[in-house]
Design a protein around this motif. Structure first.
Motif, PDB file in Angstrom:
ATOM      1  N   ALA A 116     -24.506 -16.561  24.848  1.00  0.00           N
ATOM      2  CA  ALA A 116     -24.601 -16.665  23.290  1.00  0.00           C
ATOM      3  C   ALA A 116     -25.695 -15.942  22.643  1.00  0.00           C
ATOM      4  O   ALA A 116     -25.233 -15.333  21.343  1.00  0.00           O
ATOM      5  CB  ALA A 116     -25.185 -18.295  23.312  1.00  0.00           C
TER       6      ALA A 116
ATOM      7  N   ALA B 256     -19.177 -21.889  22.531  1.00  0.00           N
ATOM      8  CA  ALA B 256     -20.102 -21.826  23.933  1.00  0.00           C
ATOM      9  C   ALA B 256     -19.374 -22.539  25.136  1.00  0.00           C
ATOM     10  O   ALA B 256     -19.643 -22.170  26.262  1.00  0.00           O
ATOM     11  CB  ALA B 256     -21.427 -22.150  23.873  1.00  0.00           C
TER      12      ALA B 256
ATOM     13  N   GLN C 279     -23.913 -12.869  21.711  1.00  0.00           N
ATOM     14  CA  GLN C 279     -23.027 -12.974  20.401  1.00  0.00           C
ATOM     15  C   GLN C 279     -23.800 -13.029  19.159  1.00  0.00           C
ATOM     16  O   GLN C 279     -23.365 -12.401  18.277  1.00  0.00           O
ATOM     17  CB  GLN C 279     -22.434 -14.146  20.730  1.00  0.00           C
TER      18      GLN C 279
ATOM     19  N   ARG D 263     -18.484 -17.813  14.769  1.00  0.00           N
ATOM     20  CA  ARG D 263     -19.258 -18.799  15.716  1.00  0.00           C
ATOM     21  C   ARG D 263     -18.725 -19.088  16.680  1.00  0.00           C
ATOM     22  O   ARG D 263     -17.900 -20.069  16.736  1.00  0.00           O
ATOM     23  CB  ARG D 263     -19.520 -20.058  14.496  1.00  0.00           C
TER      24      ARG D 263
ATOM     25  N   ILE E  97     -23.376 -20.558  16.878  1.00  0.00           N
ATOM     26  CA  ILE E  97     -22.521 -20.846  18.191  1.00  0.00           C
ATOM     27  C   ILE E  97     -21.974 -22.528  18.285  1.00  0.00           C
ATOM     28  O   ILE E  97     -22.532 -23.428  17.776  1.00  0.00           O
ATOM     29  CB  ILE E  97     -23.633 -20.983  19.444  1.00  0.00           C
TER      30      ILE E  97
END
Length: 374
Positions: free
Chosen positions: A58, A49, A61, A46, A69
């Motif tokens: 984000a 950001a 990812q 996780r 995030i």
């Protein structure tokens, strides 16, 4: 910001300086490498950001396998939620009525949002706000690991909060957060391992304590770029919160990754600056000073290969100074150099945009979406 001939050769060097340069090839490799490392370790990822404040990063990812995030602020979380980024965790407690009201609206918009707590008074305030708003708030108990910032400091305090959350029909106990910022930058690898293991033992004791009470934490989140490999290999974490790995700044380059092992991540973020005066003896002056770099890190290393032996320093708000190394060259008037950012998170917030490049081509311009306060 106008786009100067996107995609044409040489456009990386046709920007208004100082400019924040994002090497997309390096960024993409960094995202993929961390995602694969966590898959291999069987841990969730996780990422934080706060490092990039970018919806596009984000999303990349998440597409690479991240479970969600992390956001340091409600401002970041609201921006990510408005872009439909899932699995948001706000990693700092909130305590004021205006922010609690915003959290309730955020939970209405993105019901899987989570936030940490470390005080029973905050739990009471969140419960009352959730009841009024007709939402369920998902909470984690924040554990303090010696950094002295936020979090409870004992298993008994964690138990008190977990019990209160579990008993409340408008709250959901989701687990624990345990982040040690001081662990991330211990330069010596063996020292960092020892510090992490001490933290792991403390977290594990709290996990066992809550489990014995019938309150086993389903989620234990924490760790960062500096400790991710140690935490993933042997820690109590179900997921890792690393963030800076996407850019790899000079601060992390000063940290030993592991014995005889280089960092698997590349420098992807640079500040490009131009020489504006060349009258000094053995020095030149640039247009990137203390307003262009975060100051809570080392001096910016020069990344441009021809001038890598030179040293960069600050010469005021708007000016920098390059000093030649022994027998080394200096850039000439109007010439451009690029520096590795000293500390990525607070450097990013000094700019409105990432100038995205592939080799010598400017290929896109991305906004720093979550910059500023709402």
């Amino acid at each position: 910001m106008a786009s100067p001939r996107l995609g044409e050769p040489g456009t990386r060097y046709a920007l208004n300086t100082p400019a924040l340069i994002l090497d997309l090839d390096a960024l993409e490799r960094n995202v993929a490498r961390m995602a694969e490392a966590m898959r291999q370790a069987g841990r969730g990822l996780r990422p934080h950001a706060k490092s990039h404040k970018s919806v596009r990063i984000a999303r990349a990812q998440i597409e690479a396998g991240a479970v969600g995030i992390c956001c340091a602020t409600l401002d970041e979380a609201e921006i990510m939620a408005s872009a439909a980024i899932p699995g948001i965790l706000v990693t700092s407690p909130i305590a004021t009525a205006p922010k609690i009201a915003r959290l309730v609206e955020l939970a209405r918009q993105a019901p899987d949002t989570m936030i940490v707590v470390d005080d029973p008074r905050t739990v009471e305030a969140l419960s009352a706000a959730a009841r009024r708003g007709g939402v369920t708030l998902r909470l984690l108990v924040d554990i303090e690991l010696g950094f002295g910032r936020t979090g409870v400091v004992s298993a008994e305090a964690a138990e008190h909060l977990a019990r209160a959350i579990h008993a409340d029909p408008f709250l959901q106990f989701c687990g624990l957060q345990a982040y040690g910022g001081h662990l991330q930058h211990a330069a010596d690898h063996e020292e960092r391992v020892a510090l992490c293991r001490r933290a792991h033992a403390f977290i594990s004791a709290i996990v066992r304590h809550l489990g014995a009470l019938g309150l086993p934490p389903a989620m234990v989140t924490g760790g960062g770029t500096g400790s991710h490999a140690i935490d993933a290999a042997e820690g109590p974490f179900t997921e890792i919160q690393a963030g800076s790995y996407v850019f790899m700044d000079a601060e992390y380059r000063a940290v030993s990754y592991a014995k005889d092992t280089a960092w698997p991540f590349e420098n992807a973020l640079f500040v490009q600056t131009a020489v504006i005066s060349a009258h000094g003896a053995g020095t030149v002056t640039t247009d990137a000073g203390t307003k262009s770099f975060a100051l809570n890190g080392p001096k910016p290393p020069i990344a441009t290969p021809r001038f890598a032996g030179a040293a960069y320093d600050y010469a005021g708000d708007e000016h920098g100074r390059v000093r030649a190394g022994p027998g080394g060259a200096l850039p000439g008037l109007g010439e451009l150099i690029e520096c590795v950012v000293p500390h990525c998170d607070p450097t990013v917030v000094l700019y409105d945009h990432f100038c995205c490049v592939r080799q010598d081509r400017l290929v896109d311009i991305w906004p720093v979406d979550a910059r500023g306060r709402r």
